[in-house]
Enzyme design. Structure first.
Site, PDB file in Angstrom:
ATOM      1  N   LEU A  71       0.821  -1.220   0.000  1.00  5.39           N
ATOM      2  CA  LEU A  71       0.000   0.000   0.000  1.00  5.39           C
ATOM      3  C   LEU A  71       0.853   1.267   0.000  1.00  5.39           C
ATOM      4  O   LEU A  71       1.950   1.308   0.544  1.00  5.39           O
ATOM      5  CB  LEU A  71      -0.963   0.016   1.184  1.00  5.39           C
ATOM      6  CG  LEU A  71      -0.458   0.122   2.621  1.00  5.39           C
ATOM      7  CD1 LEU A  71      -0.089   1.544   3.003  1.00  5.39           C
ATOM      8  CD2 LEU A  71      -1.528  -0.385   3.558  1.00  5.39           C
TER       9      LEU A  71
ATOM     10  N   CYS B  33       9.225   4.334   3.976  1.00  5.76           N
ATOM     11  CA  CYS B  33       9.491   3.050   3.303  1.00  5.76           C
ATOM     12  C   CYS B  33      10.699   3.081   2.380  1.00  5.76           C
ATOM     13  O   CYS B  33      11.711   2.450   2.666  1.00  5.76           O
ATOM     14  CB  CYS B  33       8.248   2.605   2.541  1.00  5.76           C
ATOM     15  SG  CYS B  33       6.874   2.273   3.645  1.00  5.76           S
TER      16      CYS B  33
HETATM   17  C1  UDX Z   1       5.962   3.190  -1.135  1.00  5.65           C
HETATM   18  C2  UDX Z   1       5.546   2.197  -2.243  1.00  5.65           C
HETATM   19  O1  UDX Z   1       5.033   2.918  -3.356  1.00  5.65           O
HETATM   20  C3  UDX Z   1       4.504   1.224  -1.704  1.00  5.65           C
HETATM   21  O2  UDX Z   1       4.188   0.271  -2.703  1.00  5.65           O
HETATM   22  C4  UDX Z   1       5.087   0.531  -0.481  1.00  5.65           C
HETATM   23  O3  UDX Z   1       4.127  -0.340   0.079  1.00  5.65           O
HETATM   24  C5  UDX Z   1       5.515   1.545   0.555  1.00  5.65           C
HETATM   25  O4  UDX Z   1       6.439   2.473  -0.021  1.00  5.65           O
HETATM   26  P1  UDX Z   1       4.843   5.370  -0.082  1.00  5.65           P
HETATM   27  O5  UDX Z   1       5.993   5.421   0.871  1.00  5.65           O
HETATM   28  O6  UDX Z   1       3.458   5.615   0.443  1.00  5.65           O
HETATM   29  O7  UDX Z   1       4.795   3.945  -0.803  1.00  5.65           O
HETATM   30  O8  UDX Z   1       5.139   6.463  -1.196  1.00  5.65           O
HETATM   31  P2  UDX Z   1       5.262   6.544  -2.785  1.00  5.65           P
HETATM   32  O9  UDX Z   1       3.975   6.951  -3.382  1.00  5.65           O
HETATM   33  O10 UDX Z   1       5.919   5.340  -3.328  1.00  5.65           O
HETATM   34  O11 UDX Z   1       6.249   7.791  -2.912  1.00  5.65           O
HETATM   35  C6  UDX Z   1       7.545   7.721  -2.301  1.00  5.65           C
HETATM   36  C7  UDX Z   1       8.311   8.988  -2.505  1.00  5.65           C
HETATM   37  O12 UDX Z   1       8.740   9.098  -3.855  1.00  5.65           O
HETATM   38  C8  UDX Z   1       7.558  10.280  -2.198  1.00  5.65           C
HETATM   39  O13 UDX Z   1       8.428  11.135  -1.455  1.00  5.65           O
HETATM   40  C9  UDX Z   1       7.260  10.861  -3.568  1.00  5.65           C
HETATM   41  O14 UDX Z   1       7.168  12.255  -3.539  1.00  5.65           O
HETATM   42  C10 UDX Z   1       8.467  10.390  -4.357  1.00  5.65           C
HETATM   43  N1  UDX Z   1       8.235  10.281  -5.799  1.00  5.65           N
HETATM   44  C11 UDX Z   1       7.298   9.411  -6.274  1.00  5.65           C
HETATM   45  C12 UDX Z   1       8.983  11.035  -6.679  1.00  5.65           C
HETATM   46  O15 UDX Z   1       9.848  11.833  -6.274  1.00  5.65           O
HETATM   47  N2  UDX Z   1       8.764  10.904  -8.033  1.00  5.65           N
HETATM   48  C13 UDX Z   1       7.851  10.053  -8.530  1.00  5.65           C
HETATM   49  O16 UDX Z   1       7.722   9.982  -9.755  1.00  5.65           O
HETATM   50  C14 UDX Z   1       7.081   9.287  -7.629  1.00  5.65           C
END
Ligand code: UDX
Length: 433
Positions: free
Chosen positions: A150, A260
């Site tokens: 998630l 994460c």
């Molecule tokens: C992540 C995984 O997506 C999820 O599958 C796992 O279970 C837990 O870790 P989450 O930590 O909620 O989920 O965040 P996510 O939406 O993956 O974004 C992570 C980070 O990457 C954020 O800081 C976001 O701003 C950054 N990000 C995301 C980018 O900088 N560029 C992108 O294109 C996408």
């Protein structure tokens, strides 16, 4: 089915409420009495869209309750372990003490033949270790590993309609019980992969490592774009049309944070070193380094745009959480940029729709204001660091009137450079010409 969920943080609270939604009789257990009290009264202890409604509905149906007493888990047929696995204070490895603690506690209460299901993200090899632990403690419960994918902000939907279910099992009975738990999800055609413990653990680690790598790849391209005058956003759009690459997770900016991705890639590196396979994932050190460099780059851009040191300059920082639709500031690039600017003597005024309380706990030295308007007034520079929709939708004409000088750093590349320049702004994105 009767289900217990041990650990009621971002993962466990959502999982418990979702299991009740699927028709199960659920008890969520957490050692934090204040958290349990909130959850029991239908209040989410953190910001997650859709969770408050789901809690109220599930508690109202009589299928969901919360407790601080592990003995309340005793009657369950399936026990989910959803406790945290944070980074250890003095190493890159994962701190498994909460997982071990939960399994030890369950060993004392879980009925023979009941199923203990790990959902926490753990280094490969942990489930095998925990199975040995259960046996030594004389437990006759069975064990499975069922990683959770998630995303914060989409946690409810990701739990109720996941892309796939992964079962790491050592026993057919575990598969049968998990199929029963997830019957309604499986009925909708959700793919289910049944495998061994090690593969299930690695699926989660590999998925997060891949996502982190994808983000750092585009951020590395942003660095090259900055050296050549190319535009990383157009580049991402163009390569993203190739279905093999895909446009998602190719947004360049100040990089990834949260509870994460950063700790999971570090824990993976540490585990690979233990396994004598350090070089197999050595690139993850680069992924981490590229990611951290982007925060520094945002600060450098502030100096560039202000034409000199940021000392005593008034800077509005929009966003504190690691991403929008969350109140989570763990390892947040946004909060880090605000703190770095403050550390250089800038007069930072920072705001966020949901993250101020958590940010204040981590960085009490910063000045927090309630609204973007308060942050922007008389500022000499605005830095957009978390792409909340209310910041994306700001009217540049209006913002220009509030500020002393119209300068903007779009550290998430979500604003329309043409509109902002037309409103008189000096606009800079990350990796954009
Ligand atoms: C992540 C995984 O997506 C999820 O599958 C796992 O279970 C837990 O870790 P989450 O930590 O909620 O989920 O965040 P996510 O939406 O993956 O974004 C992570 C980070 O990457 C954020 O800081 C976001 O701003 C950054 N990000 C995301 C980018 O900088 N560029 C992108 O294109 C996408």
């Amino acid at each position: 089915m009767r289900i217990s969920v041990i650990g009621c943080g971002y993962l466990g609270a959502v999982h418990a409420a979702a299991m009740a939604k699927l028709g199960h009789d659920v008890v969520g257990v957490d050692t934090d009495a204040a958290k349990v009290e909130k959850l029991a009264s239908g209040v989410a202890p953190f910001f997650e869209p859709g969770l408050p409604e789901l809690l109220v509905e599930s508690i109202g149906s009589g299928r969901l309750r919360f407790s601080t007493d592990i003995r309340d888990a005793a009657g369950a047929e399936v026990h989910f372990v959803a406790v945290g696995t944070p980074q250890l204070p003095n190493s890159d490895g994962a701190d498994l003490r909460f997982v071990r603690g939960a399994v030890d506690a369950l060993a004392g209460v879980a009925a023979p033949g009941s199923l203990i299901v790990g959902k926490s993200t753990v280094p490969v090899g942990t489930a095998a270790e925990l199975l040995g632990r259960l046996e030594r403690l004389g437990s006759q419960a069975i064990l499975a590993w069922n990683p959770e994918f998630l995303r914060e902000g989409f946690a409810v939907a990701d739990t109720l309609t996941p892309d796939r279910l992964v079962y790491g099992v050592a026993d057919e009975r575990a598969t049968e019980l998990l199929d029963e738990v997830y019957a309604r999800i499986l009925d909708t055609g959700t793919p289910r992969i049944v495998t061994d413990f090690a593969t299930a653990e690695l699926v989660k680690t590999a998925a997060n490592a891949f996502l982190a790598t994808k983000i750092s790849f585009i951020n590395a391209m942003a660095e090259i774009a900055e050296a050549t005058g190319a535009d990383v956003t157009t580049l991402a759009d163009a390569i993203g049309h190739d279905a093999r690459i895909g446009r998602r997770f190719l947004n360049a900016g100040i990089g990834f944070g949260g509870g994460c991705l950063p700790k999971d890639i570090r824990a993976f590196t540490a585990r690979a070193e233990e396994l004598g396979r350090a070089e197999s994932v050595a690139f993850l050190r680069q992924v981490d380094a590229i990611n951290l460099r982007r925060r520094e780059r945002a600060v450098e851009l502030a100096v560039e745009l202000l034409g000199g040191p940021v000392f005593e300059r008034r800077i509005a920082v929009l966003g504190l959480t690691f991403k929008p639709d969350s109140d989570d500031t763990r390892d947040s690039p946004a909060l880090d940029v605000a703190a770095r600017l403050h550390g250089l003597g800038a007069r930072v005024r920072a705001t966020d729709p949901e993250g101020i309380e958590n940010a204040r706990l981590r960085h009490p030295q910063l000045e927090y204001v309630d609204t973007a308007q308060d942050a922007l007034e008389d500022a000499e520079l605005v830095v957009l660091v978390t792409e909340w929709s209310e910041y994306r939708d700001l009217d540049p004409e209006h913002v220009a009137k509030l500020m002393e000088t119209a300068r903007v750093i779009d550290a998430r590349n979500v604003l329309d450079p043409v509109a902002w320049r037309e409103a008189g702004f000096v606009y800079r994105g990350l990796g954009r010409s």
